[in-house]
Scaffold this active site. Sequence first.
Site, PDB file in Angstrom:
ATOM      1  N   LYS A  35       0.841  -1.199   0.000  1.00 53.07           N
ATOM      2  CA  LYS A  35       0.000   0.000   0.000  1.00 53.07           C
ATOM      3  C   LYS A  35       0.878   1.251   0.000  1.00 53.07           C
ATOM      4  O   LYS A  35       2.084   1.175   0.268  1.00 53.07           O
ATOM      5  CB  LYS A  35      -0.913  -0.015   1.228  1.00 53.07           C
ATOM      6  CG  LYS A  35      -0.166   0.038   2.556  1.00 53.07           C
ATOM      7  CD  LYS A  35      -1.102  -0.212   3.730  1.00 53.07           C
ATOM      8  CE  LYS A  35      -0.329  -0.192   5.049  1.00 53.07           C
ATOM      9  NZ  LYS A  35      -1.185  -0.619   6.173  1.00 53.07           N
ATOM     10  N   TYR A 252      17.925  29.218   9.760  1.00 61.90           N
ATOM     11  CA  TYR A 252      16.752  29.995  10.186  1.00 61.90           C
ATOM     12  C   TYR A 252      16.583  29.944  11.701  1.00 61.90           C
ATOM     13  O   TYR A 252      16.778  28.890  12.320  1.00 61.90           O
ATOM     14  CB  TYR A 252      15.487  29.432   9.537  1.00 61.90           C
ATOM     15  CG  TYR A 252      15.367  29.760   8.078  1.00 61.90           C
ATOM     16  CD1 TYR A 252      15.283  31.087   7.645  1.00 61.90           C
ATOM     17  CD2 TYR A 252      15.349  28.752   7.123  1.00 61.90           C
ATOM     18  CE1 TYR A 252      15.160  31.399   6.298  1.00 61.90           C
ATOM     19  CE2 TYR A 252      15.224  29.048   5.769  1.00 61.90           C
ATOM     20  CZ  TYR A 252      15.134  30.368   5.367  1.00 61.90           C
ATOM     21  OH  TYR A 252      15.021  30.668   4.038  1.00 61.90           O
TER      22      TYR A 252
HETATM   23  C1  PLP Z   1      -0.481  -1.742   6.731  1.00 61.86           C
HETATM   24  C2  PLP Z   1      -1.132  -2.983   7.183  1.00 61.86           C
HETATM   25  C3  PLP Z   1      -0.364  -4.126   7.456  1.00 61.86           C
HETATM   26  C4  PLP Z   1       1.144  -4.125   7.424  1.00 61.86           C
HETATM   27  O1  PLP Z   1       1.636  -3.594   8.643  1.00 61.86           O
HETATM   28  P1  PLP Z   1       3.200  -3.508   8.928  1.00 61.86           P
HETATM   29  O2  PLP Z   1       3.269  -2.975  10.315  1.00 61.86           O
HETATM   30  O3  PLP Z   1       3.749  -2.538   7.934  1.00 61.86           O
HETATM   31  O4  PLP Z   1       3.752  -4.869   8.772  1.00 61.86           O
HETATM   32  C5  PLP Z   1      -1.041  -5.285   7.781  1.00 61.86           C
HETATM   33  N1  PLP Z   1      -2.376  -5.322   7.857  1.00 61.86           N
HETATM   34  C6  PLP Z   1      -3.150  -4.239   7.616  1.00 61.86           C
HETATM   35  C7  PLP Z   1      -4.625  -4.336   7.720  1.00 61.86           C
HETATM   36  C8  PLP Z   1      -2.549  -3.037   7.284  1.00 61.86           C
HETATM   37  O5  PLP Z   1      -3.309  -1.964   7.050  1.00 61.86           O
END
Ligand code: PLP
Length: 363
Positions: A35, A252
């Site tokens: 994702k 800054y």
């Molecule tokens: C993002 C996600 C994962 C992966 O989690 P990690 O901590 O990156 O391993 C697994 N299950 C769901 C439902 C997620 O949204």
Amino acid sequence: MPRPIEAWIHPAALAHNLARARAAAPDARVMAVVKANAYGHGIERVYPGLRGADGFALLDLAEAQRVRDLGWRGPILLLEGAFEPRDLELCSRLGLWHAVHCSEQIDWLAAHKTQQPHRVFLKMNSGMNRLGFRPEVFRSAWARLDALTQVDEISLMTHFSDADGPRGVAHQIAAFEAATQDLPGERSLSNSAALLRHGIQNDWVRAGIAAYGSAPDFPEHDIQHWQLQPTMTLRARLIAVQQLQAGDTVGYGSGYGADAPQRVGIVACGYADGYPRSCPTGTPVLVDGVRTTTVGRVSMDMLVVDLTPVPQAAMGSEVTLWGRGPHGARLPIDEVAQAAGTVGYELMCALAPRVPVHSDDPA
Ligand SMILES: *Cc1c(COP(=O)(O)O)cnc(C)c1O
């Protein structure tokens, strides 16, 4: 010459990390979570390293299409399921598995016309209180799905809120098991932290951050502990050097003051590249592979580093903001994230579009 900053993606490290997840889950199949454009790495760029996974998980339908366009014919799971009824048409067309987390999604399925029954992952809210059916209504949701001709196989999933922390996963596993014990179907519970820290496997683990070489429970454990390798390097060069006198300030807000003569380097990397502005003086950085720290405020296009430990550094010297440095040096993204008060996930995902990204050759 383009501005001297670039990111590198390391497919061999992705493959290595996936193998680590597999070794931790010998009894399960591993979905690589891609994702958010593969946690900022780029789906097309991680694919050569992660194509050995048993499936891919993501939530954006356009990203699912991109995975199919790469030639992937295996499982793709939409972690949040459909956002509107017509998303189900794409699920039918691309053969996507999808989460079902609310009764509206069941209504849409019931009204969906398809020759192709879907595999769905019925999601339980076992305590996270984001998505899913509460344990007491889970069974009736399952029965509704089971009665639909649009549904082929029903798998059961939940997600942990505290797999990386002291509260742990036992309370959610207890809730999940109590409500599902006599239901058939494959199970999917674990993210990276639940897999690595608690050894929770079930049928499908959903490995995200571990695949990208960040420790899910840093600073309690680092990537060396979990035998993971950085998969993203952000590097830039020094575009100037300043010799400070005692009393001089940097950047800054005069965010840093030298109390003695000090050489500092100006790096072609700023918050518009995705380097967090919240990184304070003292954030670790490598110059020519030597560990030093930032000084003063991060600005839009530049940041400043202490050159005291690297007297040979000069204009053009290589600066590693995170990832792999020269001469085998490494700077885990987790250390930079911690300095910024965030997690490796956010830094990866925030890599800015203006940074050119390259890939090593896959192993
Ligand atoms: C993002 C996600 C994962 C992966 O989690 P990690 O901590 O990156 O391993 C697994 N299950 C769901 C439902 C997620 O949204």
